[in-house]
Motif scaffolding. Sequence first.
Motif, short mmCIF file in Angstrom:
data_model
loop_
_atom_site.label_atom_id
_atom_site.label_comp_id
_atom_site.label_asym_id
_atom_site.label_seq_id
_atom_site.Cartn_x
_atom_site.Cartn_y
_atom_site.Cartn_z
N PHE A 127 -15.64 39.55 -9.38
CA PHE A 127 -15.71 38.34 -10.20
C PHE A 127 -14.65 37.36 -9.70
CE2 PHE A 127 -17.47 41.67 -12.98
CZ PHE A 127 -18.70 41.10 -13.27
N THR A 179 -14.33 34.26 -10.52
CA THR A 179 -13.83 33.47 -11.65
C THR A 179 -13.61 34.43 -12.80
OG1 THR A 179 -15.14 31.58 -10.91
CG2 THR A 179 -14.32 31.54 -13.17
N TYR A 180 -12.38 34.55 -13.22
CA TYR A 180 -12.09 35.62 -14.19
C TYR A 180 -11.02 35.26 -15.21
CZ TYR A 180 -8.10 36.40 -11.14
OH TYR A 180 -6.95 36.23 -10.39
N SER A 181 -10.40 34.10 -15.09
CA SER A 181 -9.25 33.82 -15.95
C SER A 181 -9.30 32.40 -16.50
CB SER A 181 -7.95 34.00 -15.15
OG SER A 181 -6.81 33.68 -15.94
N TYR A 182 -8.84 32.23 -17.76
CA TYR A 182 -8.66 30.89 -18.29
C TYR A 182 -7.55 30.17 -17.52
CZ TYR A 182 -11.58 32.42 -22.23
OH TYR A 182 -12.61 32.91 -23.01
N GLY A 183 -6.69 30.93 -16.86
CA GLY A 183 -5.74 30.36 -15.92
C GLY A 183 -4.57 29.61 -16.52
N ARG A 184 -4.29 29.87 -17.79
CA ARG A 184 -3.14 29.17 -18.39
C ARG A 184 -2.50 30.06 -19.45
NH1 ARG A 184 -5.22 26.35 -23.22
NH2 ARG A 184 -7.49 26.56 -23.26
N LEU A 190 -1.48 31.28 -22.86
CA LEU A 190 -2.19 31.12 -24.13
C LEU A 190 -1.41 31.65 -25.33
CD1 LEU A 190 -5.67 31.96 -22.68
CD2 LEU A 190 -5.05 29.81 -23.78
N ALA A 191 -0.20 32.14 -25.09
CA ALA A 191 0.63 32.61 -26.21
C ALA A 191 2.09 32.60 -25.78
CB ALA A 191 0.21 34.02 -26.63
N ARG A 192 2.96 32.60 -26.77
CA ARG A 192 4.40 32.74 -26.49
C ARG A 192 4.71 34.22 -26.34
NH1 ARG A 192 6.65 32.28 -31.15
NH2 ARG A 192 4.64 32.44 -32.17
N PRO A 193 5.54 34.58 -25.35
CA PRO A 193 5.92 35.99 -25.23
C PRO A 193 6.86 36.40 -26.35
CG PRO A 193 7.13 34.66 -23.64
CD PRO A 193 6.15 33.74 -24.31
N HIS A 194 6.89 37.69 -26.62
CA HIS A 194 7.83 38.19 -27.63
C HIS A 194 9.26 37.92 -27.15
CE1 HIS A 194 9.99 40.96 -30.23
NE2 HIS A 194 8.92 40.94 -31.01
N GLY A 202 9.28 42.19 -17.84
CA GLY A 202 8.08 42.18 -18.67
C GLY A 202 7.92 43.34 -19.62
#
Lengths: 176, 551
Positions: free
Chosen positions: A153, A155-160, A162-166, A173
């Motif tokens: 695939f 194309t597989y990612s919204y590429g941005r 999308l949330a704040r990390p804890h 990580g």
Amino acid sequence: MVLEAYADTILPGQKRWPGDRAVAGVSPDGGAVAAGALLTLRSEEGGMAPALDTLADRLDEHAQEYAAETGLDLDPTVPAFVSLDYPDRIRLVQRLTDPTHPEREAWTGLAMFSVIAFDAAAHSHTEEALAAGHVGLNIIGFRRPGPDGLWRFDTYSYGRQLARPHPDTTPSGSPA
Amino acid sequence: MTSSESTDVLVIGSGFGGAITAYHLAAGGARVVVLERGPWLSGEEFEHDFKFGSSSTRVFDFVIGDGMSVLSGNCVGGGSVVYFAAMPRAPRFVFDRQGRFGHRMWPGTISRDTLEPWYDRVAEALPVTQTGWDTVPFSGGLFGAACDHAGRTANPVPVALDQAKCTNCNWMMAGCRFDAKRSLLLNYLPAALAHGAQIRPLHEVQHLSRTDDGGYRVHYTVLDEVDYRVEVDSGTIDAKIVVIAAGAGATPVILKRSEPTLGPMPHAVGRYFSGNGERLNTAIFDEGRIREVLGLSRPDGVPYEAYQIGKGPCVANWDKLDGSLPEYERYSLEQLYFPPGFGTILAQVPDAVGPTWFGAEKKELLRTWQSWLTVFTMSEDDNEGEFGALPPSGNAVRLSQQMLARGSLRYQPTENTLRGWALSDAEVRDILERDGLSRVMPWTNDVVGAYTVHPLASCRIGDNPDTSALDDRHELRDHPGIFVTDGSAVPAGLTVNPAMTIAALAERAVPGIVAAARERGVPVRYGAPAPDGATSGRAAVLPLVRGTVQR
């Protein structure tokens, strides 16, 4: 026929021909039977084949007991389980697969093989099953592979983000 | 039976616990033989195919127990071949857990701080890196966006994955065709081979006995490469040191079967099994709401419909990994892909009128499969699993040629475990059903019991001999020279994926095994670099292990 009726109870399909007694016909397209449940159950790899005749007989016995208990008249021209209509088949399978039923492992095993035939076509190479229009893989929308039979695939990612990390996350990580 | 073969160190199993110890001992100069009950596959042998008999059924074990089923690896490379390569370190509070006996479960010598250098060794060796948002697949993005919309955080997880090689095919669970997943087949195992270790696939160890010189004799059978129910040969190997890393579902069975020849096992062997508190929920998303509420769409304009695309778990929610919360109420939530087959049968129909896991409504649910999102809970269970009667051979009675087996594990979740599951189910629902995004139901436990892909703690380390089978060096109590280094040694659920911790513990155990081997006359030293020659990790741990260091 009995095992077909069982598989059709797990994932139902349309009748294959007018008067098909095993398949109850409560769904508008193919179910576990059309997907190859019997082939999967009979496959040498699956290991269920030696037990199938016994299971079919046992299922009929349960159906006869169920009919006697509920006052149903069975059609003597077909096996007892096949004679049940779909709601009764459902009720009996619920009883047989209940966690308290002593034989539940056998009946959940049959159910597992019925499902794996439908959505994984376990009796067939996946690429061949898709090419042949396997009903279960089509219904779940399983995408086809590339020309070499492999899935990729591009194309597989919204590429941005999308949330704040804890806030308690290490630089590498992990939870801090 | 007359033994015709001997080695210095015999390693049972080639997953994280076996591969890491085998590498270091071979690199240090010991003669090492690894017996692995599964087949040896690599690269192009990992097929994209669900057919029975393809690589996907050859490399897995699905063992149905009473109240708990266990899915684990059965191949050279063990769990590293069939996992999704998520490699987070365990949260700090985990090492202080007390469990139902009210005393610290982990040895006093092990904490997040003391384990950190060993985690670093693993991170360097595989290597492990954090997923970037630019490579998070649609499913992980959707989960992250839903968490954010609900006021929660979400993290891309650390993974052992070469992103440049990954095709997002989502066949990752059945081995990696493209060598993107950094399994043990690409690092520790080839390095062990380069140092002379032997790896023998399809060798299933049955039991151990003693030799006259104070060592051990390992009794194995050789399995048919197609039908694992068929034994084609048998034999023994004598060894001065035995490292057992057969997995938490098999290690205690081997040890219990050895009691007639080795004497009684510690009480904790085959007890205190943990399923890592694992629990799965399936969310059925409304594609329109994904666009309207979260503002998401793929480049082709479709909001999601991408369950099949990706590479396993990539985004996790760690809001409940809060050490100030009471024990049993801490858990992580992780977005996960589960391929068709066993995963779909356990998904339940939300708001079903009839049966929830089969029937006409279930078939309708399957039509929306591409709009599914699976959320994986890892919580604190109560170590309530216990192994029962020994099967005739192996760790379970195999029902199919491959994969499917019936084991003797009994697991009846306690109120503590059930409460943790209920809390996490409610949290998943609160996040994913918000504003009509989806409908969520947990997988049913009625079909094959609860379910774990991370079995742990059936032969655990600890300071208390009543509740642990191993001392803090992983040596089996009352049986010197036998070490256990797999997931069975981990004392309790970790609230995150355990592979990183199992691997770090194996790294940490190596100096002690080296010392024990030296005491038995094996000319072996500790001090190998990472499998690719990197030395940063070694430099950090050498000061901790003076005395067994290679000069």
